[in-house]
Design an enzyme around this catalytic site. Sequence first.
Site, PDB file in Angstrom:
ATOM      1  N   GLU A 322       0.827  -1.204   0.000  1.00 29.30           N
ATOM      2  CA  GLU A 322       0.000   0.000   0.000  1.00 29.30           C
ATOM      3  C   GLU A 322       0.863   1.257   0.000  1.00 29.30           C
ATOM      4  O   GLU A 322       0.540   2.243  -0.654  1.00 29.30           O
ATOM      5  CB  GLU A 322      -0.933  -0.032   1.214  1.00 29.30           C
ATOM      6  CG  GLU A 322      -1.951  -1.153   1.132  1.00 29.30           C
ATOM      7  CD  GLU A 322      -2.231  -1.876   2.437  1.00 29.30           C
ATOM      8  OE1 GLU A 322      -2.747  -3.002   2.385  1.00 29.30           O
ATOM      9  OE2 GLU A 322      -1.913  -1.313   3.506  1.00 29.30           O
ATOM     10  N   ASP A 476      -4.531  -5.704  10.847  1.00 30.24           N
ATOM     11  CA  ASP A 476      -5.539  -5.091  11.712  1.00 30.24           C
ATOM     12  C   ASP A 476      -5.159  -5.233  13.182  1.00 30.24           C
ATOM     13  O   ASP A 476      -5.321  -4.300  13.971  1.00 30.24           O
ATOM     14  CB  ASP A 476      -6.903  -5.732  11.453  1.00 30.24           C
ATOM     15  CG  ASP A 476      -7.319  -5.616  10.001  1.00 30.24           C
ATOM     16  OD1 ASP A 476      -7.282  -4.492   9.469  1.00 30.24           O
ATOM     17  OD2 ASP A 476      -7.657  -6.635   9.383  1.00 30.24           O
TER      18      ASP A 476
END
Length: 498
Positions: A322, A476
Amino acid sequence: MWRKASAAVLLAIAVGYFCNSRPDLSEQILQYVGLPNFQTSSQNPKSLEQAISSAWEALITLPTRQWSKVAVGVNACVDVVVSGVGLLQAQAVDPGTGRDHEVLHSKEDLKEAFIHYMERGAAAERFFSDKEVFQRIARAAAEYPGAKLYVGGNAALISQKMATYPDLMVLLCGPVGPKLHEMLDEQILVPPESLQETDEFHLILEYKAGERWGSTLAPQANRFIFSHDVSNGEMSSLETFVASLEEFQPELVVLSGLHMMDGQGRGLWEERLKEAVAAIADIPKDIPIHLELASMTDKDFMNSIMQEVMPIVSSIGLNEQELLFLSQAAEGPHSALTAWKGIPEVGRVSDILLWILEHHGRSDVSSEADLTRIHFHTLAYHILATVDGYWGNQAAAVMAGARVASSQACGLQTVDPVKVELKAPLEFHSSHTEPREQLSLNPEEPVTVWHRGNVTFHFTPVLVCKRPLRTVGLGDAISAEGLIYTELKTRQPFYDYL
């Protein structure tokens, strides 16, 4: 004969010099040249993994001021986790050549994209456009031997991790169906408006390090995710999420799911992103917002997120893919790289993180942007980059994120030094280009700190699980744990520091 003896003496002297001047390298040198490690046999010192693990336990402490209420939204689903190779073989798909696809339209596209990322050992997430074909694959996945159902979606996974702290109230907004609601921690509050009659399913195709399919060999364990998820794709719970904040009164907001609009087409995401920005802007300015990013392929969409969303959030979390895609989309530092080769170079990562904070954050005190914190994670190490004066306890926060990555990947509550290995570099630079600082990792105090202007970088290694049991949700868990151990400094509010 005397020549061999002389060479051995000289070699022993050279090794002795390195052992005294760089004790952290002695074991590696001895192993390389094939000499016995007398120090190990006589004193049995800690391995690097043992030293780092012990240091984490001693140094990771919760901040003085902790969050009491956190609101998390807005993507939630049920993950169906299966063997990627096994499921594709069961679908009568033959191995072949890898090729990336921004959107999957068929089983052939799925196979090619899966192979593309499997041979790189990289994670990715894609939208499957054909609802009927997806449902057939989903049914086969749910019935596949060994298939497991888990809580899925970044927001739900972050909520689950935060709910392990009993003193923390967690609100989750997202499309929560009956199966997901059943699996969520009882401590998580779900507004009635978020409940729906059916669940959204995401298929997680996992592969192991060294697993082979045809000519494709996975260099490390990872997963490929795909779905036909309309509710999350349209971020349909966002307005409900923002509306619920007034009653809940959180001290921190965690937002995820923007990536689900990727692949939906510009006609859909462009208008919806404007609505999302307007909704986020309604969140009170004194509440910090963390944005969790995920895999995307549309450069225009990523650019819009950088320009419109990043300046109005306080913190972001992202991985190496990302980060590079973000830089490529905006032609930032090192954007000419097509992909990382092996472990991302720390100096290059540092350059991109600084660029984000300079161009889309508040590294300049006169900037109106709110972004002051980036939590970067990759397999071998993590970095927390923060603008000075806004966040505290970041050394503990970055170590806590790395610790949970090490333990959770192995399916353990704590780190077992025997089951993990150090892959992070022991020496690296603060930047890829000059001027740059030579830096090193001390296993006894495994956080390396450097400064570039008013931005501080905290680096810690990850003890990589040798045989990971599950890779889904690690990012996460990392971000959630990092936020739990982060302290917000109240003396400089985000909205009027000039």
